[in-house]
Design an enzyme around this catalytic site. Structure first.
Site, PDB file in Angstrom:
ATOM      1  N   SER A 189      -2.241  -2.681  -2.963  1.00 27.13           N
ATOM      2  CA  SER A 189      -2.860  -3.646  -3.868  1.00 27.13           C
ATOM      3  C   SER A 189      -3.254  -4.964  -3.210  1.00 27.13           C
ATOM      4  O   SER A 189      -4.153  -5.624  -3.705  1.00 27.13           O
ATOM      5  CB  SER A 189      -1.943  -3.904  -5.062  1.00 27.13           C
ATOM      6  OG  SER A 189      -0.647  -4.235  -4.634  1.00 27.13           O
ATOM      7  N   HIS A 217      -4.661   1.689  -8.041  1.00 23.98           N
ATOM      8  CA  HIS A 217      -5.938   1.113  -7.585  1.00 23.98           C
ATOM      9  C   HIS A 217      -6.925   2.181  -7.126  1.00 23.98           C
ATOM     10  O   HIS A 217      -7.956   1.855  -6.547  1.00 23.98           O
ATOM     11  CB  HIS A 217      -5.704   0.114  -6.459  1.00 23.98           C
ATOM     12  CG  HIS A 217      -5.072  -1.152  -6.929  1.00 23.98           C
ATOM     13  ND1 HIS A 217      -5.759  -2.130  -7.613  1.00 23.98           N
ATOM     14  CD2 HIS A 217      -3.801  -1.594  -6.828  1.00 23.98           C
ATOM     15  CE1 HIS A 217      -4.939  -3.121  -7.912  1.00 23.98           C
ATOM     16  NE2 HIS A 217      -3.738  -2.822  -7.448  1.00 23.98           N
ATOM     17  N   LYS A 250      -6.521  -0.699 -14.781  1.00 28.99           N
ATOM     18  CA  LYS A 250      -7.426  -1.219 -13.737  1.00 28.99           C
ATOM     19  C   LYS A 250      -8.821  -0.619 -13.919  1.00 28.99           C
ATOM     20  O   LYS A 250      -9.481  -0.964 -14.886  1.00 28.99           O
ATOM     21  CB  LYS A 250      -6.778  -0.996 -12.395  1.00 28.99           C
ATOM     22  CG  LYS A 250      -5.585  -1.961 -12.322  1.00 28.99           C
ATOM     23  CD  LYS A 250      -4.663  -1.857 -11.194  1.00 28.99           C
ATOM     24  CE  LYS A 250      -3.637  -2.982 -11.353  1.00 28.99           C
ATOM     25  NZ  LYS A 250      -2.306  -2.621 -10.914  1.00 28.99           N
TER      26      LYS A 250
HETATM   27  C1  LIG Z   1      -0.975  -2.994 -11.173  1.00 28.42           C
HETATM   28  C2  LIG Z   1      -0.070  -2.051 -10.497  1.00 28.42           C
HETATM   29  C3  LIG Z   1       1.022  -1.512 -11.170  1.00 28.42           C
HETATM   30  C4  LIG Z   1       1.435  -2.004 -12.535  1.00 28.42           C
HETATM   31  O1  LIG Z   1       0.591  -1.530 -13.507  1.00 28.42           O
HETATM   32  P1  LIG Z   1       0.517  -2.305 -14.926  1.00 28.42           P
HETATM   33  O2  LIG Z   1      -0.143  -1.319 -15.812  1.00 28.42           O
HETATM   34  O3  LIG Z   1      -0.303  -3.517 -14.693  1.00 28.42           O
HETATM   35  O4  LIG Z   1       1.909  -2.625 -15.331  1.00 28.42           O
HETATM   36  C5  LIG Z   1       1.778  -0.557 -10.530  1.00 28.42           C
HETATM   37  N1  LIG Z   1       1.471  -0.161  -9.273  1.00 28.42           N
HETATM   38  C6  LIG Z   1       0.439  -0.686  -8.580  1.00 28.42           C
HETATM   39  C7  LIG Z   1       0.175  -0.222  -7.204  1.00 28.42           C
HETATM   40  C8  LIG Z   1      -0.347  -1.654  -9.172  1.00 28.42           C
HETATM   41  O5  LIG Z   1      -1.342  -2.207  -8.493  1.00 28.42           O
END
Ligand SMILES: *Cc1c(COP(=O)(O)O)cnc(C)c1O
Length: 399
Positions: A189, A217, A250
């Site tokens: 990320s 992602h 995302k």
């Molecule tokens: C954003 C993210 C999460 C958390 O997801 P949410 O739905 O925002 O709680 C978990 N793992 C990774 C790699 C992320 O980038």
């Protein structure tokens, strides 16, 4: 109030205040900024119009009419709440329909929806991994995977980022007969780089380990057939030992998360994952939007294609314009521009903002010391003028 109680309360608030002051003094105090009128990527930030270059809405789906219509219809038919936890009356036909589609999307036997990515990861790891197991985790994994591993109380080995030699040695040293779990983001990320999934899978097979992949992602961004994530690009297909987690929050423009794998894994999560068991199911409007997003991504490759056109356009322009060494090979919509020094990074982020581009500055503890960076995220909905503008401001600041 008695003097003694007052004294105790002063001591309590004093210790919290000194922790906050310590952050403020080192310039690390986080604060909230308010986004208004989100016609992403054109937004207002604390009232000022800017181009959003840090959202995770990579495909711009959060404003897609198909998602909005599906969400509205579910809201009107089902109301605002799901009514209970998944095991106690909260499983709507909408949840089951989404999980069926997810299994098709990911090519797995089954899938289960969780309330957020953070919650999915802490529940998955603490639920499936047992105390005497061994967890092997990339040092750059998302915080939720780190926290999940801690909650599992297993032995945790955090291997240097992408260091497969180190990982193999560690796997070799784990006690014979112990259950092993390799846990990694597929696209990281803060760096936007990819995990070597084929090598990880080979190691998992050779050392008889589970492989847990976090596709947060990568979902909607990788894979020619369904665009279901980086695992799809390996061509390996479903495997009993591979557990794929991902989020709706995302590229899918919604909210919540999924875990896809074998029927056995889904059955086990139903029994053992406390974050699944003891929390109210996601509401109908959210589930319906998530479902519409998955279908939209499966039906139509053009959102993902537009994103990749923008990524390649940004890369070719930025490589000419920016100083040597600031840009690594770009592997995803996440583009880190590594500046090293945290003050310079935060100052540059402010300069970008003053010029109308919202780019997040990232510094320790989120990233290792000495690697403070501007973190740009690209979207399918950026136009060329916005990308050109961003690069020329970056060039003026860093040039
Ligand atoms: C954003 C993210 C999460 C958390 O997801 P949410 O739905 O925002 O709680 C978990 N793992 C990774 C790699 C992320 O980038």
């Amino acid at each position: 109030m008695s003097a003694a109680i007052q004294l105790i309360e002063d001591t309590l608030t004093h210790s919290l205040q000194s922790r906050l002051d310590a952050l403020r003094q080192t310039g690390r105090l986080r604060r909230l900024r308010t986004v208004g009128h989100p016609q992403r990527p054109q937004i207002t930030l604390d009232g000022q119009p800017v181009v959003d270059c840090c959202s995770n809405d990579y495909l711009g789906l959060s404003a897609h009419p198909r998602l909005i219509a599906a969400s509205r219809e579910a809201l009107e038919q089902y109301g605002t709440g799901s009514g209970g936890s998944r095991l106690i009356g909260g499983t709507l036909d909408l949840h089951i329909a989404l999980e069926d589609t997810l299994a098709r999307f990911k090519g797995t036997e089954a899938a289960l929806v969780f309330n957020s990515g953070y919650q999915a990861n802490i529940s998955l790891l603490s639920g499936l991994v047992e105390r005497h197991d061994w967890v092997f985790a990339d040092k750059y994994n998302h915080a939720s995977l780190v926290d999940g591993a801690i909650l599992s109380r297993a032995k945790v080995v955090r291997y240097p980022h992408l260091d497969m030699g180190f990982l193999e040695n560690a796997l070799k040293k784990a006690p014979l007969g112990s259950t092993k779990w390799i846990v990694t983001d597929t696209i990281f990320s803060m760096d936007g780089d990819a995990a070597p999934l084929q090598t990880l899978y080979n190691l998992a097979r050779q050392y008889n380990a589970w492989l847990i992949l976090d596709e947060a992602h990568a979902t909607g961004i990788f894979g020619d057939r369904h665009r279901s994530g980086l695992w799809e690009t390996t061509g390996i297909g479903p495997s009993e030992r591979v557990i794929q987690m991902g989020t709706f929050s995302k590229a899918l423009g919604g909210f919540g998360a999924y875990v896809a794998g074998s029927r056995q894994v889904v059955q086990a999560m139903l029994q053992f994952c406390r974050g699944f068991i003891y929390s109210t199911a996601l509401p109908p409007a959210v589930i319906a939007a998530n479902h519409a997003a998955v279908l939209e991504v499966m039906d139509s490759p053009n959102h993902t294609a537009r994103l990749w056109t923008n990524i390649r356009y940004f890369e070719s322009k930025a490589r000419e314009a920016l100083p040597e060494g600031t840009l690594a090979f770009i592997q995803s919509p996440i583009v880190p521009v590594i500046l090293g020094n945290p003050e310079i990074t935060m100052h540059s982020a402010q300069q970008l903002l003053d010029s109308g581009y919202y780019v997040q500055g990232i510094r320790p503890p989120t990233v290792p010391e000495g690697t403070s960076r501007l973190r740009i995220t690209l979207s399918a909905n950026h136009n060329q003028a916005q990308i050109d503008g961003l690069i020329s401001v970056l060039q003026a600041i860093l040039g």
